[in-house]
Write a protein that holds these residues in place. Structure first.
Motif, PDB file in Angstrom:
ATOM      1  N   VAL A  75       0.863  -1.182   0.000  1.00  0.00           N
ATOM      2  CA  VAL A  75       0.000   0.000   0.000  1.00  0.00           C
ATOM      3  C   VAL A  75       0.900   1.232   0.000  1.00  0.00           C
ATOM      4  O   VAL A  75       1.857   1.288   0.771  1.00  0.00           O
ATOM      5  CB  VAL A  75      -0.899   0.018   1.268  1.00  0.00           C
ATOM      6  N   HIS A 118     -13.656   0.969   7.426  1.00  0.00           N
ATOM      7  CA  HIS A 118     -13.965  -0.378   6.948  1.00  0.00           C
ATOM      8  C   HIS A 118     -13.229  -1.408   7.801  1.00  0.00           C
ATOM      9  O   HIS A 118     -12.358  -1.063   8.595  1.00  0.00           O
ATOM     10  CB  HIS A 118     -13.537  -0.546   5.485  1.00  0.00           C
ATOM     11  N   ASP A 120     -11.206  -5.170   6.813  1.00  0.00           N
ATOM     12  CA  ASP A 120     -10.674  -5.698   5.561  1.00  0.00           C
ATOM     13  C   ASP A 120     -11.460  -6.893   5.018  1.00  0.00           C
ATOM     14  O   ASP A 120     -11.942  -7.736   5.766  1.00  0.00           O
ATOM     15  CB  ASP A 120      -9.195  -6.073   5.740  1.00  0.00           C
ATOM     16  N   PHE A 144      -0.001  -4.860   9.550  1.00  0.00           N
ATOM     17  CA  PHE A 144       0.352  -3.738   8.679  1.00  0.00           C
ATOM     18  C   PHE A 144       1.678  -3.181   9.162  1.00  0.00           C
ATOM     19  O   PHE A 144       1.831  -2.792  10.328  1.00  0.00           O
ATOM     20  CB  PHE A 144      -0.762  -2.692   8.779  1.00  0.00           C
ATOM     21  N   ASP A 176      -1.457   8.962   8.768  1.00  0.00           N
ATOM     22  CA  ASP A 176      -1.797   8.174   9.951  1.00  0.00           C
ATOM     23  C   ASP A 176      -2.834   7.120   9.568  1.00  0.00           C
ATOM     24  O   ASP A 176      -3.544   7.279   8.581  1.00  0.00           O
ATOM     25  CB  ASP A 176      -2.430   9.079  11.020  1.00  0.00           C
ATOM     26  N   THR A 177      -2.900   6.065  10.347  1.00  0.00           N
ATOM     27  CA  THR A 177      -4.020   5.127  10.199  1.00  0.00           C
ATOM     28  C   THR A 177      -4.892   5.286  11.440  1.00  0.00           C
ATOM     29  O   THR A 177      -4.381   5.306  12.568  1.00  0.00           O
ATOM     30  CB  THR A 177      -3.527   3.681  10.064  1.00  0.00           C
ATOM     31  N   TRP A 197      -4.516  -5.668  13.768  1.00  0.00           N
ATOM     32  CA  TRP A 197      -5.874  -5.388  14.248  1.00  0.00           C
ATOM     33  C   TRP A 197      -6.794  -6.552  13.971  1.00  0.00           C
ATOM     34  O   TRP A 197      -6.589  -7.334  13.047  1.00  0.00           O
ATOM     35  CB  TRP A 197      -6.415  -4.101  13.647  1.00  0.00           C
ATOM     36  N   HIS A 226     -11.140   0.580  10.544  1.00  0.00           N
ATOM     37  CA  HIS A 226      -9.965   1.437  10.354  1.00  0.00           C
ATOM     38  C   HIS A 226     -10.093   2.217   9.060  1.00  0.00           C
ATOM     39  O   HIS A 226     -10.904   1.897   8.193  1.00  0.00           O
ATOM     40  CB  HIS A 226      -8.685   0.610  10.365  1.00  0.00           C
ATOM     41  N   THR A 227      -9.267   3.252   8.937  1.00  0.00           N
ATOM     42  CA  THR A 227      -9.208   4.016   7.696  1.00  0.00           C
ATOM     43  C   THR A 227      -7.866   4.730   7.610  1.00  0.00           C
ATOM     44  O   THR A 227      -7.233   5.011   8.631  1.00  0.00           O
ATOM     45  CB  THR A 227     -10.362   5.039   7.598  1.00  0.00           C
ATOM     46  N   ALA A 228      -7.429   4.981   6.384  1.00  0.00           N
ATOM     47  CA  ALA A 228      -6.179   5.717   6.182  1.00  0.00           C
ATOM     48  C   ALA A 228      -6.474   7.206   6.156  1.00  0.00           C
ATOM     49  O   ALA A 228      -7.589   7.627   5.864  1.00  0.00           O
ATOM     50  CB  ALA A 228      -5.553   5.302   4.861  1.00  0.00           C
ATOM     51  N   ARG A 267       5.524   6.570   0.484  1.00  0.00           N
ATOM     52  CA  ARG A 267       4.947   5.733   1.527  1.00  0.00           C
ATOM     53  C   ARG A 267       4.901   4.314   1.000  1.00  0.00           C
ATOM     54  O   ARG A 267       4.482   4.092  -0.142  1.00  0.00           O
ATOM     55  CB  ARG A 267       3.534   6.195   1.873  1.00  0.00           C
ATOM     56  N   ARG A 269       1.114  -5.258   3.953  1.00  0.00           N
ATOM     57  CA  ARG A 269      -0.004  -5.851   4.700  1.00  0.00           C
ATOM     58  C   ARG A 269      -0.087  -7.343   4.449  1.00  0.00           C
ATOM     59  O   ARG A 269      -0.046  -7.777   3.297  1.00  0.00           O
ATOM     60  CB  ARG A 269      -1.326  -5.202   4.299  1.00  0.00           C
TER      61      ARG A 269
END
Ligand code: OGA
Ligand code: MN
Length: 284
Positions: A80, A100, A102, A115, A126-127, A248, A255-257, A267, A271
Motif C-alpha cells: 500500500v 472499513h 478488511d 500492517f 496516519d491510520t 488489528w 480502520h481508515t487511512a 509511503r 499488509r
C-alpha cells in the motif's frame, strides 16, 4: 504493555516477529489482541519473509488479486502506498477508502490484518482505528434494538463506484473482481467468536444497502452509526514510525487511512491478511 487508545489499542514492546516464535508467546499475544483489539509492536524492523512467517502462525493468509500490488518475492504481502519498484506497484488511492474492516466483500472476511511501515512519510498518513466493540456497548438502546439482526449487502461493485468517484481515471471493473466476488450479506452487528462481544460492522464505501430498508433509511442508519462509532472517544490514531507493526482484529474494530501529500512523500506499507476462520485467532 501500555494502552494507547481511549477504550482499546495497546503497545506491546519487544514481541519477536518471526515464524519460530514460541507457542506460549503466541498464545499470550493473541489473547492481548482479543483484549485490546489493536496491538502495536513499535519499531520492530522485520523483513518481508519474517512478517509472512509470523502471520502464518495465526492462520492461512489471503492472497491479493492484484498481483502487481504484491511483492514478487512474497505474494502474501499486499503493498500500500505510492512506491513502484522491482516489478511491484503499491496500491495507491487518491481518496481514502473510508472506515472499513478488511475484505468484508468475501463471504468469510479476514479475521486480522498485520500492517508494517516499510517507508513512512514524515507527516500525514496516519491510520485511524475505531473501537466498533465499545461503540456498540455505548450505543443508545433504541438504536441497538433497530440495528441488531439487520444485514448489509457488501459489494465490490459498490466499492468500485466509490473508488471511481475518487479516482476518475480508474478503469471500470479494473480487474473483474466483482464477478469473482459477488455481493455478500454481512450482519450489521457482529458477535466476536472468542470474546462473544458484539460490534458494529460498518463499511460504508462497500455497502450497497441494508436489507429490508428503503435506500434513504439504509443510508441514514449507516450514517448515524458511523458517526457514533468514529467520534473521538472510540478512535485511536496511529502515527507511524518506520518499522512499526500494527495488528488489528477485523472482527472487532474498523480502520481508515488518512491522506498524505503523495507529491512530496513516499509511503510503502506491507499488509498480510489472515483469512477468516483462522485457527489461532478463533480459540478462546
Ligand atoms: C489497509 C488499509 C490503511 C492505511 O491496507 O487495509 O486500510 O493507512 N490501510 O493505509
Ligand atoms: Mn484496510
Amino acid at each position: 504493555m501500555r494502552q494507547l487508545g481511549p477504550t482499546f489499542a495497546a503497545e506491546v514492546q519487544g514481541m519477536p516477529i518471526h515464524g519460530d516464535v514460541s507457542p506460549e508467546l503466541l498464545v499470550e499475544f493473541v489473547s492481548l489482541l482479543h483484549r485490546y483489539r489493536v496491538l502495536i509492536v513499535p519499531e520492530t524492523r522485520v523483513e518481508p519473509q519474517a512478517l509472512v512467517a509470523f502471520s502464518r502462525r495465526l492462520g492461512p493468509l489471503e492472497i491479493h488479486n492484484r498481483v502487481e500490488n504484491t511483492l514478487p518475492s512474497c505474494p502474501e504481502i499486499f503493498c500500500v502506498g505510492n512506491v513502484e519498484r522491482d516489478g511491484m506497484k503499491a496500491s495507491f488511492s487518491r481518496g481514502v477508502e473510508q472506515w472499513h474492516a478488511d475484505s468484508s466483500f468475501r463471504a468469510t472476511p479476514s479475521d486480522a490484518s498485520l500492517f508494517y511501515g516499510e517507508i513512512v512519510p514524515l507527516e500525514g498518513t496516519d491510520t485511524m482505528f475505531a473501537d466498533a466493540t465499545a461503540a456498540w456497548r455505548m450505543l443508545d438502546k433504541d438504536l441497538q434494538r433497530r440495528g441488531d439482526g439487520l444485514h448489509a449487502v457488501h459489494s465490490l461493485e459498490t466499492l468500485g463506484q466509490w473508488n471511481r468517484r475518487q479516482n476518475p481515471d480508474r478503469p471500470m471493473n479494473a480487474d473483474n473482481l466483482p464477478t469473482r466476488f459477488p455481493p455478500v450479506r454481512q450482519p450489521l452487528v457482529r458477535v466476536h467468536p472468542v470474546t462473544g462481544a458484539k460490534s458494529l460492522y460498518l463499511c460504508p464505501a462497500v455497502t450497497s444497502h441494508i436489507e429490508g430498508l428503503e435506500p434513504e433509511a439504509s443510508e441514514a442508519l449507516i450514517q448515524t452509526l458511523i458517526e457514533h462509532t468514529t467520534t473521538d472517544r472510540f478512535v485511536y490514531t496511529h502515527r507511524w514510525r518506520q518499522g512499526d507493526l500494527v495488528i488489528w482484529d477485523n472482527r472487532a474494530v474498523l480502520h481508515t487511512a488518512s491522506l498524505f501529500d503523495h507529491t512530496r512523500y513516499q509511503r510503502l506499507m506491507y499488509r498480510t491478511t489472515v483469512a477468516g476462520g483462522a485457527p489461532a485467532l478463533s480459540d478462546g
